[in-house]
Design an enzyme around this catalytic site. Structure first.
Site, PDB file in Angstrom:
ATOM      1  N   MET A 263     -11.640  -5.356   5.426  1.00 57.72           N
ATOM      2  CA  MET A 263     -10.910  -4.769   6.471  1.00 57.72           C
ATOM      3  C   MET A 263      -9.995  -5.242   7.984  1.00 57.72           C
ATOM      4  O   MET A 263     -11.963  -5.738   8.235  1.00 57.72           O
ATOM      5  CB  MET A 263     -11.394  -3.190   6.087  1.00 57.72           C
ATOM      6  CG  MET A 263     -11.645  -2.203   5.604  1.00 57.72           C
ATOM      7  SD  MET A 263     -10.553  -1.673   4.550  1.00 57.72           S
ATOM      8  CE  MET A 263      -9.091  -1.356   5.378  1.00 57.72           C
TER       9      MET A 263
ATOM     10  N   HIS B   7      -0.999  -1.054  -4.468  1.00 63.07           N
ATOM     11  CA  HIS B   7      -2.783  -0.692  -3.706  1.00 63.07           C
ATOM     12  C   HIS B   7      -2.579   0.617  -3.177  1.00 63.07           C
ATOM     13  O   HIS B   7      -1.898   0.729  -2.699  1.00 63.07           O
ATOM     14  CB  HIS B   7      -2.623  -1.380  -2.911  1.00 63.07           C
ATOM     15  CG  HIS B   7      -4.466  -1.548  -2.016  1.00 63.07           C
ATOM     16  ND1 HIS B   7      -4.739  -2.144  -2.128  1.00 63.07           N
ATOM     17  CD2 HIS B   7      -4.527  -0.589  -0.859  1.00 63.07           C
ATOM     18  CE1 HIS B   7      -5.849  -1.265  -1.183  1.00 63.07           C
ATOM     19  NE2 HIS B   7      -5.669  -0.732  -0.202  1.00 63.07           N
TER      20      HIS B   7
ATOM     21  N   SER C 236       0.312  -0.728  -0.141  1.00 64.34           N
ATOM     22  CA  SER C 236      -0.063  -0.234   0.008  1.00 64.34           C
ATOM     23  C   SER C 236       0.672   1.830  -0.314  1.00 64.34           C
ATOM     24  O   SER C 236       1.227   0.982   1.324  1.00 64.34           O
ATOM     25  CB  SER C 236      -0.704  -0.057   1.043  1.00 64.34           C
ATOM     26  OG  SER C 236      -1.630   0.978   1.812  1.00 64.34           O
TER      27      SER C 236
ATOM     28  N   HIS D 216      -8.208   1.779  -3.932  1.00 62.71           N
ATOM     29  CA  HIS D 216      -9.395   1.691  -2.926  1.00 62.71           C
ATOM     30  C   HIS D 216      -9.518   2.601  -2.629  1.00 62.71           C
ATOM     31  O   HIS D 216      -9.151   3.534  -2.040  1.00 62.71           O
ATOM     32  CB  HIS D 216      -8.757   0.808  -1.513  1.00 62.71           C
ATOM     33  CG  HIS D 216      -9.185   0.193  -0.659  1.00 62.71           C
ATOM     34  ND1 HIS D 216      -8.552   0.302   0.745  1.00 62.71           N
ATOM     35  CD2 HIS D 216     -10.361   0.348   0.017  1.00 62.71           C
ATOM     36  CE1 HIS D 216      -9.244   0.260   1.582  1.00 62.71           C
ATOM     37  NE2 HIS D 216     -10.832   0.560   1.471  1.00 62.71           N
TER      38      HIS D 216
ATOM     39  N   ASP E 190      -6.326  -6.238   4.182  1.00 63.13           N
ATOM     40  CA  ASP E 190      -5.918  -4.720   3.990  1.00 63.13           C
ATOM     41  C   ASP E 190      -6.023  -4.393   6.075  1.00 63.13           C
ATOM     42  O   ASP E 190      -7.006  -4.242   6.429  1.00 63.13           O
ATOM     43  CB  ASP E 190      -6.595  -3.958   3.355  1.00 63.13           C
ATOM     44  CG  ASP E 190      -6.194  -2.580   3.965  1.00 63.13           C
ATOM     45  OD1 ASP E 190      -5.286  -2.503   3.604  1.00 63.13           O
ATOM     46  OD2 ASP E 190      -7.410  -1.498   2.628  1.00 63.13           O
TER      47      ASP E 190
ATOM     48  N   ASP F 280      -4.818   3.695  -1.474  1.00 63.49           N
ATOM     49  CA  ASP F 280      -6.117   4.345  -1.032  1.00 63.49           C
ATOM     50  C   ASP F 280      -6.576   5.880  -1.326  1.00 63.49           C
ATOM     51  O   ASP F 280      -5.046   7.259  -1.117  1.00 63.49           O
ATOM     52  CB  ASP F 280      -5.623   4.031   0.814  1.00 63.49           C
ATOM     53  CG  ASP F 280      -4.983   2.972   1.231  1.00 63.49           C
ATOM     54  OD1 ASP F 280      -5.896   2.165   0.897  1.00 63.49           O
ATOM     55  OD2 ASP F 280      -3.930   2.158   1.729  1.00 63.49           O
TER      56      ASP F 280
ATOM     57  N   MET G 209     -11.905   4.887  -0.218  1.00 71.24           N
ATOM     58  CA  MET G 209     -12.904   5.093   1.179  1.00 71.24           C
ATOM     59  C   MET G 209     -13.647   6.144   1.192  1.00 71.24           C
ATOM     60  O   MET G 209     -12.845   7.005   1.567  1.00 71.24           O
ATOM     61  CB  MET G 209     -11.567   4.821   2.146  1.00 71.24           C
ATOM     62  CG  MET G 209     -11.246   3.415   2.311  1.00 71.24           C
ATOM     63  SD  MET G 209      -9.445   3.516   3.511  1.00 71.24           S
ATOM     64  CE  MET G 209      -8.715   3.743   1.691  1.00 71.24           C
TER      65      MET G 209
ATOM     66  N   MET H  21      -8.916   8.352  -0.130  1.00 71.41           N
ATOM     67  CA  MET H  21      -9.888   9.167   1.162  1.00 71.41           C
ATOM     68  C   MET H  21     -10.772   9.962   1.497  1.00 71.41           C
ATOM     69  O   MET H  21      -9.540  10.650   0.475  1.00 71.41           O
ATOM     70  CB  MET H  21      -9.157   8.759   2.849  1.00 71.41           C
ATOM     71  CG  MET H  21      -8.382   7.421   2.286  1.00 71.41           C
ATOM     72  SD  MET H  21      -7.700   7.629   4.662  1.00 71.41           S
ATOM     73  CE  MET H  21      -6.869   6.159   4.258  1.00 71.41           C
TER      74      MET H  21
END
Ligand code: DX5
Ligand code: ZN
Length: 234
Positions: free
Chosen positions: A140, A36, A11, A69, A192, A38, A71, A40
């Site tokens: 998660m 990966h 990540s 990913h 994750d 992230d 979020m 957000m």
């Protein structure tokens, strides 16, 4: 589960954001299977990270499979931009949307893979009905929002439940129903959060076959060694 069927996904959240392109190259050279990323929004989770422009820069720097990913609330609004930026798989959260099936179908019409993520507190009862509509289920193992948190061992039972549901429903890779006599690779169950050399074997034993790892891998001077440990090879 054979080691060949285990995918390691560093990540980049744990990397140096001033050198994203170099960090992506480092991940690739270390032998990771995918990267990966992230995303957000400061609403679904109390943190902010990257957007499509950064994903495009990472995509230019590396030929790795990119997993994004999300979020964020309203993922539908941003899917096209992340696809254009080079995402190979988009994962969004069950808890962030009302029309899960519509969004799963939409991402697939964009010609890329789709994953559905579940927070630790969300009941595993919701998972089974989406198995054959998603390429991957992400469970998660921390509450989403930050890297470097402690692994939540109570999610192990959820991993086992989902893997058993795959066997029971005869769901293989990509959500395909395995026909009699056919051998499909196993369905993708990803974990994750807090994944390191101690927690990875617990996840794999329970049935996970995609391991996201941020702080554990990025603090290793030689990331290849960390990846080897997660694969159970070192
Ligand atoms: C947390 C993120 C994770 C995070 C994992 O919300 O989804 O991908 O980067 O980091 P570690 O491995 O440090 O827990
Ligand atoms: Zn993540």
């Amino acid at each position: 589960m054979t080691k060949k069927n285990l995918y390691i996904a560093p990540s980049i959240l744990a990397g140096d954001f001033g050198r994203l392109a170099d960090e992506a190259k480092r991940v690739e050279e270390a032998g990771a299977d995918l990267l990966h990323i992230d995303i957000m929004d400061g609403h679904f989770v109390p943190n902010l990270t990257l957007g499509p422009k950064a994903v495009a820069a990472i995509n230019r720097a590396s030929s790795l499979f990119l997993e994004v990913h999300l979020m964020i609330y309203n993922p539908y609004e941003y899917i096209e931009r992340f696809v254009e930026a080079g995402a190979d798989r988009i994962i969004f959260h069950f808890e962030a949307v009302e029309n899960v099936e519509e969004i799963l179908a939409y991402v697939r019409t964009c010609g890329i893979q789709v994953g559905l993520a579940f927070c630790p507190e969300t009941s595993s009862d919701f998972v089974a009905k989406f198995l054959n509509k998603a390429d991957l289920i992400l469970l998660m193992t921390v509450n989403p929002g930050f890297g470097g948190q402690a692994f939540l061992p109570e999610v192990i039972d959820k991993i086992r439940f989902v893997r058993e549901a795959c066997h029971h429903l005869k769901i293989g890779a990509g959500g395909e129903v395995v026909k009699k006599g056919e051998i499909l690779p196993p369905y993708l169950i990803e974990v994750d959060g807090g994944v390191d050399d101690k927690t990875a074997p617990l996840c794999v034993e329970a049935g996970a076959n995609v391991l996201v790892s941020g702080s554990y891998l990025f603090k290793e001077k030689d990331m290849a060694i960390g990846i080897g440990k997660l694969r159970g090879e070192v």
